[in-house]
Design a protein around this motif. Structure first.
Motif, mmCIF file in Angstrom:
data_model
loop_
_atom_site.group_PDB
_atom_site.id
_atom_site.type_symbol
_atom_site.label_atom_id
_atom_site.label_comp_id
_atom_site.label_asym_id
_atom_site.label_seq_id
_atom_site.Cartn_x
_atom_site.Cartn_y
_atom_site.Cartn_z
ATOM 1 N N TYR A 273 55.324 30.821 49.592
ATOM 2 C CA TYR A 273 54.969 32.171 50.046
ATOM 3 C C TYR A 273 55.420 33.226 49.039
ATOM 4 O O TYR A 273 54.753 34.244 48.841
ATOM 5 C CB TYR A 273 55.587 32.456 51.413
ATOM 6 N N THR A 274 56.568 32.989 48.397
ATOM 7 C CA THR A 274 57.054 33.946 47.392
ATOM 8 C C THR A 274 56.108 33.998 46.196
ATOM 9 O O THR A 274 55.795 35.075 45.674
ATOM 10 C CB THR A 274 58.471 33.571 46.922
ATOM 11 N N LEU A 275 55.633 32.826 45.748
ATOM 12 C CA LEU A 275 54.672 32.778 44.648
ATOM 13 C C LEU A 275 53.374 33.495 45.015
ATOM 14 O O LEU A 275 52.838 34.285 44.225
ATOM 15 C CB LEU A 275 54.365 31.322 44.270
ATOM 16 N N MET A 276 52.879 33.239 46.226
ATOM 17 C CA MET A 276 51.629 33.881 46.643
ATOM 18 C C MET A 276 51.803 35.387 46.796
ATOM 19 O O MET A 276 50.953 36.179 46.370
ATOM 20 C CB MET A 276 51.126 33.252 47.952
ATOM 21 N N GLY A 277 52.918 35.786 47.410
ATOM 22 C CA GLY A 277 53.170 37.212 47.587
ATOM 23 C C GLY A 277 53.333 37.935 46.259
ATOM 24 O O GLY A 277 52.779 39.038 46.054
ATOM 25 N N GLY A 278 54.087 37.317 45.334
ATOM 26 C CA GLY A 278 54.268 37.914 44.015
ATOM 27 C C GLY A 278 52.948 38.032 43.267
ATOM 28 O O GLY A 278 52.691 39.025 42.573
ATOM 29 N N THR A 279 52.079 37.016 43.425
ATOM 30 C CA THR A 279 50.775 37.045 42.755
ATOM 31 C C THR A 279 49.895 38.163 43.306
ATOM 32 O O THR A 279 49.226 38.878 42.548
ATOM 33 C CB THR A 279 50.061 35.693 42.924
ATOM 34 N N LEU A 280 49.879 38.319 44.628
ATOM 35 C CA LEU A 280 49.093 39.402 45.226
ATOM 36 C C LEU A 280 49.592 40.772 44.771
ATOM 37 O O LEU A 280 48.793 41.678 44.496
ATOM 38 C CB LEU A 280 49.138 39.296 46.758
ATOM 39 N N LEU A 281 50.912 40.922 44.691
ATOM 40 C CA LEU A 281 51.486 42.180 44.202
ATOM 41 C C LEU A 281 51.075 42.422 42.751
ATOM 42 O O LEU A 281 50.755 43.563 42.362
ATOM 43 C CB LEU A 281 53.011 42.142 44.331
ATOM 44 N N CYS A 365 43.080 39.322 33.141
ATOM 45 C CA CYS A 365 44.356 39.111 33.840
ATOM 46 C C CYS A 365 44.131 38.771 35.312
ATOM 47 O O CYS A 365 44.832 37.913 35.875
ATOM 48 C CB CYS A 365 45.236 40.354 33.721
ATOM 49 N N LEU A 366 43.157 39.425 35.944
ATOM 50 C CA LEU A 366 42.859 39.131 37.348
ATOM 51 C C LEU A 366 42.398 37.677 37.511
ATOM 52 O O LEU A 366 42.738 37.016 38.493
ATOM 53 C CB LEU A 366 41.795 40.092 37.873
ATOM 54 N N LEU A 367 41.643 37.174 36.549
ATOM 55 C CA LEU A 367 41.206 35.777 36.607
ATOM 56 C C LEU A 367 42.395 34.822 36.521
ATOM 57 O O LEU A 367 42.423 33.790 37.198
ATOM 58 C CB LEU A 367 40.227 35.500 35.462
ATOM 59 N N LEU A 368 43.383 35.165 35.700
ATOM 60 C CA LEU A 368 44.549 34.289 35.515
ATOM 61 C C LEU A 368 45.479 34.269 36.724
ATOM 62 O O LEU A 368 46.363 33.407 36.813
ATOM 63 C CB LEU A 368 45.311 34.697 34.260
ATOM 64 N N LEU A 369 45.293 35.211 37.654
ATOM 65 C CA LEU A 369 46.110 35.205 38.871
ATOM 66 C C LEU A 369 45.914 33.926 39.683
ATOM 67 O O LEU A 369 46.765 33.571 40.503
ATOM 68 C CB LEU A 369 45.764 36.412 39.751
ATOM 69 N N LEU A 370 44.806 33.239 39.439
ATOM 70 C CA LEU A 370 44.544 31.990 40.155
ATOM 71 C C LEU A 370 45.640 30.958 39.927
ATOM 72 O O LEU A 370 45.961 30.183 40.829
ATOM 73 C CB LEU A 370 43.192 31.413 39.713
ATOM 74 N N LEU A 371 46.234 30.947 38.727
ATOM 75 C CA LEU A 371 47.225 29.909 38.411
ATOM 76 C C LEU A 371 48.480 30.013 39.284
ATOM 77 O O LEU A 371 48.842 29.031 39.950
ATOM 78 C CB LEU A 371 47.576 29.959 36.923
ATOM 79 N N PRO A 372 49.182 31.170 39.323
ATOM 80 C CA PRO A 372 50.355 31.227 40.200
ATOM 81 C C PRO A 372 49.990 31.173 41.684
ATOM 82 O O PRO A 372 50.765 30.636 42.491
ATOM 83 C CB PRO A 372 51.021 32.560 39.828
ATOM 84 N N PHE A 373 48.813 31.702 42.048
ATOM 85 C CA PHE A 373 48.443 31.685 43.468
ATOM 86 C C PHE A 373 48.188 30.263 43.952
ATOM 87 O O PHE A 373 48.654 29.867 45.027
ATOM 88 C CB PHE A 373 47.208 32.561 43.708
ATOM 89 N N MET A 374 47.465 29.465 43.153
ATOM 90 C CA MET A 374 47.207 28.082 43.535
ATOM 91 C C MET A 374 48.497 27.267 43.545
ATOM 92 O O MET A 374 48.673 26.369 44.378
ATOM 93 C CB MET A 374 46.191 27.455 42.578
ATOM 94 N N ALA A 375 49.427 27.579 42.636
ATOM 95 C CA ALA A 375 50.727 26.905 42.654
ATOM 96 C C ALA A 375 51.464 27.222 43.951
ATOM 97 O O ALA A 375 52.090 26.340 44.554
ATOM 98 C CB ALA A 375 51.561 27.332 41.452
#
Length: 385
Positions: A273-281, A365-375
Motif C-alpha cells: 500500500y505504501t508503494l501504491m500510495g507513493g506512486t499515486l502521489l 514519467c507518467l508511463l514509468l509510474l507503472l513500475l512502482p505501482f505494479m510492484a
C-alpha cells in the motif's frame, strides 16, 4: 577505539557520504549556463549529470565485490583522490566532452566512498551501533544531494560554476583523510559465506526483480524532473534566474523526513500500500508541474519528493524483509537498478524534452509510474496470502 569515537565515527561517515553525493549533482542547477558557455544542446549538457550516474551504476557491483577482499582504507584513499582529481579537471576544462568524461570518472569512483563504506560498516560494527551510524549515512545522502545543487547554483554564483568543483574537491579530500584516521580497523576474520547467492540467482526471483524495477522507475522519474526543471523554469512564463531555480531544490529536504516516516507507514499499512500510495502521489505531483504557476510547481516538487522517498524507503524495506541471506549482493543489485533507472531517465527525457518540451518529460514519467505501482500490487497480493 576511544570512548568518544562513536560520535566521531558518525560524523566522519556523514562527512564522507555527504561530500560524495555533493559531487553527483553539481551541474544540475547550472545546465542552462553550461549550455550557453559550451554552445551545446540540452541533451548533451544533461550528460554532465547522467555520466556520473552511469559511472556509479557500472562500478557499484565490482566495488561491492572488491570490499569483501581488500581493506577499506586503500579503497577510500584511491576513491577520494580520483573523485577530487576528476573534479579539478571539470573545473579547468573548456571541452564539453572532457567535462562529461571527467564526470563519468567521478561516478566510477564514488561507490568506493559510499557502497564500500556501507558494506564495511555492516561487517565491522555491532547491530545496535550499525543502525545509528547508518542513520547518519542515509541523512548524508539527502544533505549531500541538496548541498551539491546549492553549491553549484547558489553558494557560488552560477557563472562561477567551476569554483563549485574546486570546493567539492577540497571537501572530498578533507573527508577522505578524516575517514582514514578515524574509521576502525576492519576485522581480520571476515570470510564470506559459501552460501552467498549469486547475482544471477537473485535475478531469477521475480519478487525481488519487481522491487528492483520499482527502484529504477522511481529514480527515472525523480532524475528526469529535477534534471530538466532548470530549463522549464528558465524559459517563459517563469524566466527565473539560476539562483532562484536553485533555491527550489530546498524541497529536497523532504527526504530527511519522508525516509523514516515511510518506514513507519509501511510497518502500519504494509509495503504494498505504501508503494501504491507513493506512486499515486508521484503521479499527481508531476502532473501539477505542467501548470504555469510557481505555486503549482512548488507543490508538485514537494509531492514529488514525498512520493519518491516513500517509494524508495518502502522498496528497500520490502527487499530486505524478503532476504534470508545475501543481503550485500541483493542491495548492490538494488543500487545498480536504481542508478541505471536514473541514467536512462535523464537520457530518454532529454530526447523527450528536445522533441516535445516539458510535456514530453512528464508524459514519459507518467508511463514509468507503472513500475512502482505494479510492484506495490504484487507486494500487497503476497502479503494477503
Amino acid at each position: 577505539m576511544s570512548e568518544h569515537s562513536p560520535l566521531r565515527l558518525q560524523l566522519v561517515v556523514f562527512a564522507l557520504v555527504a561530500a560524495s553525493f555533493t559531487n553527483i549533482y553539481l551541474t544540475q542547477p547550472v545546465l542552462p549556463v553550461l549550455q550557453a558557455e559550451f554552445v551545446a544542446d540540452t541533451l548533451l549538457v544533461s550528460y554532465t549529470v547522467a555520466a556520473v550516474i552511469l559511472g556509479i551504476a557500472l562500478s557499484n557491483l565490482p566495488f561491492g565485490v572488491l570490499v569483501d577482499r581488500l581493506p577499506i582504507q586503500p579503497i577510500i584513499l584511491i576513491g577520494g583522490i580520483a573523485v577530487a582529481i576528476a573534479g579539478l579537471i571539470c573545473a579547468t576544462t573548456h571541452n564539453i566532452w572532457l567535462l562529461i568524461g571527467a564526470r563519468f570518472v567521478q561516478g566510477l569512483f564514488i561507490p568506493a566512498l559510499t557502497t564500500c563504506l556501507a558494506a564495511y560498516l555492516a561487517k565491522s560494527l555491532p547491530i545496535e551501533r550499525l543502525n545509528v551510524v547508518m542513520g547518519s549515512y542515509v541523512s548524508a545522502t539527502v544533505v549531500g544531494g541538496l548541498g551539491g545543487r546549492l553549491l553549484g547554483g547558489w553558494i557560488h554564483p552560477p557563472l562561477h560554476w567551476r569554483y563549485a568543483f574546486v570546493s567539492a574537491a577540497v571537501l572530498i579530500l578533507i573527508a577522505t583523510f578524516a575517514a582514514l584516521r578515524i574509521l576502525p580497523s576492519q576485522p581480520k576474520a571476515t570470510t564470506t559465506s559459501l552460501e552467498q547467492p549469486r547475482f544471477l540467482s537473485l535475478l531469477k526471483r521475480w519478487e525481488l526483480v519487481r522491487i528492483y524495477l520499482a527502484a529504477a522507475g522511481g529514480f527515472f522519474i525523480f532524475s528526469s524532473v529535477f534534471n530538466y526543471l532548470p530549463f522549464r523554469l528558465a524559459a517563459a512564463p517563469f524566466s527565473f534566474s539560476t539562483e532562484l531555480i536553485t533555491l527550489l531544490y530546498l524541497v529536497y529536504v523532504m527526504g530527511i523526513f519522508m525516509g523514516p516516516l515511510s518506514g513507519r507507514i509501511s510497518n502500519r499499512i504494509g509495503s504494498g500500500y505504501t508503494l501504491m500510495g507513493g506512486t499515486l502521489l508521484l503521479g499527481v505531483s508531476i502532473t501539477l508541474t505542467l501548470l504555469p504557476y510557481i505555486s503549482a510547481i512548488i507543490l508538485g516538487l514537494l509531492g514529488l519528493c514525498a512520493g519518491f522517498f516513500a517509494v524508495h524507503a518502502a522498496a528497500v524495506g520490502s527487499l530486505n524483509r524478503r532476504l534470508t541471506g545475501g543481503q550485500g549482493r541483493a542491495n548492490a543489485l538494488y543500487v545498480l537498478f536504481y542508478y541505471v533507472g536514473g541514467w536512462i531517465g535523464i537520457t530518454a527525457s532529454g530526447f523527450a524534452y528536445t522533441q516535445w518540451g516539458w510535456q514530453g518529460v512528464i508524459l514519459i514519467c507518467l508511463l514509468l509510474l507503472l513500475l512502482p505501482f505494479m510492484a506495490g500490487i504484487g507486494e500487497q497480493r503476497d502479503a494477503s496470502r
